[in-house]
Structure formats: structure tokens, C-alpha cells
Design an enzyme around this catalytic site. Sequence first.
Site, short mmCIF file in Angstrom:
data_model
loop_
_atom_site.label_atom_id
_atom_site.label_comp_id
_atom_site.label_asym_id
_atom_site.label_seq_id
_atom_site.Cartn_x
_atom_site.Cartn_y
_atom_site.Cartn_z
N GLU A 115 0.85 -1.20 0.00
CA GLU A 115 0.00 0.00 0.00
C GLU A 115 0.88 1.24 0.00
OE1 GLU A 115 -2.86 -0.27 3.20
OE2 GLU A 115 -3.64 -2.15 2.44
N HIS A 243 -8.72 9.59 3.17
CA HIS A 243 -8.32 8.49 2.28
C HIS A 243 -8.53 8.97 0.85
CE1 HIS A 243 -7.92 4.62 0.39
NE2 HIS A 243 -7.60 4.08 1.55
N ARG A 291 -0.59 8.73 1.76
CA ARG A 291 -1.96 9.22 1.59
C ARG A 291 -2.12 10.73 1.58
NH1 ARG A 291 -5.18 5.07 5.32
NH2 ARG A 291 -4.62 3.41 3.90
N HIS A 352 -11.07 9.65 6.85
CA HIS A 352 -10.87 8.20 7.06
C HIS A 352 -10.35 7.85 8.46
CE1 HIS A 352 -9.98 4.12 5.84
NE2 HIS A 352 -8.71 4.26 6.14
N ARG A 387 -0.63 8.84 9.19
CA ARG A 387 -0.49 7.40 9.44
C ARG A 387 -0.11 6.64 8.17
NH1 ARG A 387 -4.33 2.90 9.15
NH2 ARG A 387 -5.73 4.41 8.19
P1 FAD Z 1 -13.24 0.71 16.55
O1 FAD Z 1 -13.00 -0.55 15.82
O2 FAD Z 1 -13.88 1.80 15.82
O3 FAD Z 1 -14.10 0.38 17.83
C1 FAD Z 1 -14.59 1.42 18.65
C2 FAD Z 1 -15.62 0.85 19.58
O4 FAD Z 1 -15.96 1.80 20.57
C3 FAD Z 1 -16.92 0.49 18.89
O5 FAD Z 1 -17.35 -0.74 19.43
C4 FAD Z 1 -17.88 1.61 19.31
O6 FAD Z 1 -19.22 1.25 19.33
C5 FAD Z 1 -17.37 1.85 20.73
N1 FAD Z 1 -17.72 3.15 21.28
C6 FAD Z 1 -17.41 4.38 20.78
N2 FAD Z 1 -17.89 5.34 21.58
C7 FAD Z 1 -18.52 4.71 22.62
C8 FAD Z 1 -19.23 5.15 23.76
N3 FAD Z 1 -19.44 6.45 24.02
N4 FAD Z 1 -19.73 4.23 24.61
C9 FAD Z 1 -19.60 2.91 24.36
N5 FAD Z 1 -18.94 2.42 23.28
C10 FAD Z 1 -18.40 3.32 22.42
N6 FAD Z 1 -6.62 0.16 9.38
C11 FAD Z 1 -5.66 -0.72 9.04
O7 FAD Z 1 -4.68 -0.89 9.76
N7 FAD Z 1 -5.80 -1.45 7.89
C12 FAD Z 1 -6.86 -1.33 7.06
O8 FAD Z 1 -6.96 -2.02 6.06
C13 FAD Z 1 -7.86 -0.38 7.39
N8 FAD Z 1 -8.92 -0.20 6.58
C14 FAD Z 1 -9.93 0.64 6.98
C15 FAD Z 1 -11.08 0.75 6.19
C16 FAD Z 1 -12.14 1.52 6.62
C17 FAD Z 1 -13.35 1.64 5.76
C18 FAD Z 1 -12.05 2.21 7.85
C19 FAD Z 1 -13.18 3.04 8.34
C20 FAD Z 1 -10.90 2.12 8.62
C21 FAD Z 1 -9.84 1.34 8.19
N9 FAD Z 1 -8.68 1.22 8.96
C22 FAD Z 1 -7.71 0.33 8.59
C23 FAD Z 1 -8.58 1.87 10.26
C24 FAD Z 1 -8.89 0.83 11.36
O9 FAD Z 1 -9.92 -0.01 10.92
C25 FAD Z 1 -9.31 1.49 12.64
O10 FAD Z 1 -8.43 2.53 12.97
C26 FAD Z 1 -9.28 0.48 13.79
O11 FAD Z 1 -10.04 -0.64 13.44
C27 FAD Z 1 -9.80 1.12 15.05
O12 FAD Z 1 -9.99 0.14 16.01
P2 FAD Z 1 -10.49 0.55 17.45
O13 FAD Z 1 -10.65 -0.70 18.23
O14 FAD Z 1 -9.61 1.60 18.00
O15 FAD Z 1 -11.89 1.27 17.19
C1 SIN Z 2 -7.26 0.68 2.79
O1 SIN Z 2 -7.58 -0.50 2.61
O2 SIN Z 2 -6.96 1.45 1.88
C2 SIN Z 2 -7.27 1.21 4.16
C3 SIN Z 2 -6.00 0.90 4.81
C4 SIN Z 2 -5.81 1.73 6.04
O3 SIN Z 2 -6.60 2.62 6.33
O4 SIN Z 2 -4.81 1.49 6.71
#
Ligand code: FAD
Ligand code: SIN
Length: 532
Positions: A115, A243, A291, A352, A387
Site C-alpha cells: 500500500e 483516504h 496518503r 478516514h 499514518r
Molecule cells: P473501533 O473498531 O472503531 O471500535 C470502537 C468501539 O468503541 C466500537 O465498538 C464503538 O461502538 C465503541 N464506542 C465508541 N464510543 C462509545 C461510547 N461512548 N460508549 C460505548 N462504546 C463506544 N486500518 C488498518 O490498519 N488497515 C486497514 O486495512 C484499514 N482499513 C480501513 C477501512 C475503513 C473503511 C475504515 C473506516 C478504517 C480502516 N482502517 C484500517 C482503520 C482501522 O480499521 C481502525 O483505525 C481500527 O479498526 C480502530 O480500532 P479501534 O478498536 O480503535 O476502534
Molecule cells: C485501505 O484499505 O486502503 C485502508 C488501509 C488503512 O486505512 O490502513
Amino acid sequence: METDVLIIGSGIAGLTLAIKVATKRPNIKVAVITKTVKEECNTRYAQGGISAVWNHETDNFEKHIADTLDAGDGLCERAIVKIVVEEGPDRVREIIDWGAKFDKEEDGSYDLGKEGGHSENRILHYKDQTGAEMHRAIMEKAKTIENIILLEHHFALDFLTQHHLGRNVSRVTPGVECYGAYVLNKKTNLIETILSKITIAATGGAGQIYKSTTNPVIATGDGVAMMYRAKGRLENMEFVQFHPTSLYNPAQEGTAFLVSEAVRGFGAILKRQDGSEFMYDYDHRGSLAPRDIVARAIDNEMKISGGEFVYLDCRHLNHDEFYEHFPTIYDKCKSVGIDAFKEMIPVVPSCHYHCGGINTDEHGRTSINHLYAIGECTSTGLHGANRLASNSLLEGLVFAHRVAIDIDKTIDSIQINNKIPDWDAKGVTNPKEMVLITQSWKELKEIMSSYVGIVRSNVRLKRALDRLWLLYNETEALYGTSMISAQMAELRNLITIGYLVTKSASQRRESRGLHFTTDYPEKQEFIDVSIL
Ligand code: FAD
Ligand code: SIN
């Protein structure tokens, strides 16, 4: 309710931590709360994959560290980058042991993708559904552990500190402690006091401050806004990652569909509407530059041409292999009338990822005692000003592991504080006009998208701050007199995040990484992280 450990969020960061801490300490109670259902989080939408040094013939830790530092444009903390890169492969092996599948080559080795900003192929992935697959495996594992209690539809409103005991807490008060959280039970509409020895924010991103975002509706920056209200330390809030390639779809409402960067890693090329390539005019890495550079280039091309999108050309790629790797993306395009094998895909940048957030140290500790933060809501020092792709899932796993070790060492010396009063709901009434909330949310998105987007300027930021101030006052008045609903709390949090992004952006008098301003287009030598 009392619990030893309270984890707010059921994404990769929160659930991985729950597994680790509950396994280390089978006799303690680990409560995970999540504001909707456990499946809904940014994690499950991750497409491209998780980066880790895997093939030691071609890759090594120094290269992954160098790529991360380069993307972060001078603001990463080298020590943190080293920790995440070097501990990453072991954490990925662990999740493979828990049952997560990643695509393999015919010879049984892992199929490593590439990527933007990566100098080597080091992205493990499961088709274009990596996040969903990893989250599935983590949820399955969590289900087998008896001392994890998962509460869905529980919305955390505020962290509990000495402030709730009637003491004055400011940003410079030493020894602020966290005793748990006030939590809205969305089924009963009652606000519960959850007391804990240790609390963890794992609340994810804040993409919903913008009109167009790849983030689902839950991404409202709650944990970061709660931290700000609790007088904890935040940093780097101005660095919002757009993104480069979300599917252009004028009929779209809500979340924008991502066309993974891995598609460009697979050979797809960004083109103008007239079919000419443009990325080499901006960077020697072409369509696979980091990015911030690609998103700004697209923004510039759209401004020059007056067009609403640019194209991503996949037509020359091997169709069978493309479909094998990106079935969701191909099918989604097809569903809106675009056959990616015959036509170019129209794409636009969308908000993103939030690189800034709750400031943590190498153990995931925040500036408030007994309160940790992990995942996208943090600013650990890994991402700096931008990032590197696929470093986020990795960061979630590495810091969940580190926080579990730290909790194991400290939890025995901490007592529950049961003097915290229950939430006082006297004098509030049901909000009569929901339109006040929905309209303010729309206005916030308009303000942020128009004035605090990919390209910023003093005039735009000032205008945004003035308008946000108005929204803030209106919303605070509503919050103080109405029965709390999740929607109102989210709006309040989003306005706080919008304000913090804008304020930090106006304080950074330079252009760096994801923050570009026409008033200060150059990088300055002596400007450091921005702390709030
Ligand atoms: P999240 O997975 O967002 O979880 C947050 C949790 O907190 C959820 O359960 C939510 O309901 C809960 N929550 C929030 N506020 C409250 C509240 N007030 N009370 C109770 N619960 C709450 N990253 C990569 O490394 N590789 C990728 O390929 C990639 N692709 C992506 C594609 C997309 C479309 C997106 C949107 C993001 C992508 N990312 C990628 C980024 C990555 O997915 C996220 O940064 C990562 O998954 C975040 O994980 P997290 O556990 O911190 O938060
Ligand atoms: C993507 O698949 O392009 C998202 C990857 C990322 O957010 O790290």
C-alpha cells in the site's frame, strides 16, 4: 455496577485487551461496554490489511520503521514506532492462533500486499475483508472467556474523576484519577454509574465530523471528547487523514464506500477525467505515494478541472486475480453500475482516520491515573502527522498487549471508589424537537468539510471557529436541560472534536503531513506536537 476493569469499545483494541487481561487474571471481572452491537466498529470495515514484517528475505524492521517515520513527516516518536514494528509480528501470530485467516499463496506462504508509502510487500490481508475476519476471530475468542462480560447498547457519557466528588479539577491539577464512567443504558434510558479500578477508552475514530467519511456512524470521537472534559491530555488533533479513494457516489447517504489502497498496490492507476495519469506530477512514487500526498493531489486536480472526482483505472489488471483479492469492491462498484473491468472507477477523498487523540505513553497510560487508552482514539506517537497505511490494526493489537501487562502489574494496588454520586437527572425534560439535534449535526459536517478539510487557511479556520462556537453554545444549553439521548451526547462530542481539530489547526503555523494551510505552505523546523 462495580467491575475490576471497564473497557469502553468492542473494536480490535477493546476486545483484544479484554481477552488478554481476562486470561492473565481469571479471577477479576472485565466488563466491555459498546454503544450499539458488538460487531459495529471501524475495525470490521478495514479492507487493505495489517502491516507486519513477515518476509525476512526482502523486508526488515528498519525498513518498516523508516516507512512509518517518513509518512509521519517528522512527528512520530521513534521509540514507539520501533516498539510497534518489532512487536507487531508476534501479535499477528497470536491472532492467527486465535483463528484469524489471511490469504496465502499456492506454496502456503502468506500473500503480502503493498500500500501507499510502504517500500516492501508487508500487508497481510483476507481478501478485502481483513477487518471483518480479524474481528470475527477476536469475538469468537472473547466468547470462550468466562470473566468477560459484554454489555451492548451501553453508551459511555463521561469518565468519573475527583470532579464528581465535588473537587475542582483543571488541566494542571496533579493526580487526577479515574473511577469508572457514567453510562447511558440505551434499552432503559437510565444513566448507570459503572465503578471500576481501571478504565480503558477504546472508542475508535471521529470520521463523522465530516460530510463524506469512510467511517460508520458510531465514529463520533466520544472517548476523546470525554477525555477533554475530564481535563486529560490530547495531542495532534489537527491531523485528520483523508483516504484518497472512496467511491464517488452522488446518491450516497451516510458512509462513503472505501476503494482500498491495496487496489493501487495491486497496480491500479489514478487518472484525470480525460484519462491521463497525474500522480507522477506530484511524487516519484506515483499512485502509491503516502496518503496525504495523494489526497492533496486529487483535491488539487479536482480544483483545476472543476470535476467532482478523478478515476481509478483497474481495467488492465488480471480480472480473475482482481476478483479473488477484491470481491467486495468489485461487487459494490457493479451494484452502482460500474464494471471495474470495463470502466474506470470514479473516486474522491473522504475523511478516514484521526491520527491525533488521547496522549498515551508506551504502556497505554494517559495523563489521568487508572485511565488507559488504546486504538484509534489515541495519539501514541506511532503516526505523527500522517499514518502509514495498515499500521492502525497493528497499533491496536500491540497496545492492547502492552496495556494488559501494565494492568496486571498495577491493579492489585487500586481500590474501587464507591463515594461517587449517581447521575442527577432532576429538572430535565424530554427534548421536544429532534430536528435541533439532526440539523446541528448537519451544520457541523458542513462547517468542517468547507473550512477544515484537506486544504486550510487562516480565514477558513477562523470562520469555522466562529460558527462552531455558536453550535457549541446551543448544544450545551440543550444538553443541560434535556434528558440525555445517545444522539445528543454524540452531537456534543462531535462539536467538541470539531472545535479541537480546528483550534489545533489554527495553532499550527506550518504545513506538515496531513495539515496543509495556504498561509504557511512550508514546514517549520522547530514546531513540535500540539498539545491541548
Ligand atoms: P473501533 O473498531 O472503531 O471500535 C470502537 C468501539 O468503541 C466500537 O465498538 C464503538 O461502538 C465503541 N464506542 C465508541 N464510543 C462509545 C461510547 N461512548 N460508549 C460505548 N462504546 C463506544 N486500518 C488498518 O490498519 N488497515 C486497514 O486495512 C484499514 N482499513 C480501513 C477501512 C475503513 C473503511 C475504515 C473506516 C478504517 C480502516 N482502517 C484500517 C482503520 C482501522 O480499521 C481502525 O483505525 C481500527 O479498526 C480502530 O480500532 P479501534 O478498536 O480503535 O476502534
Ligand atoms: C485501505 O484499505 O486502503 C485502508 C488501509 C488503512 O486505512 O490502513
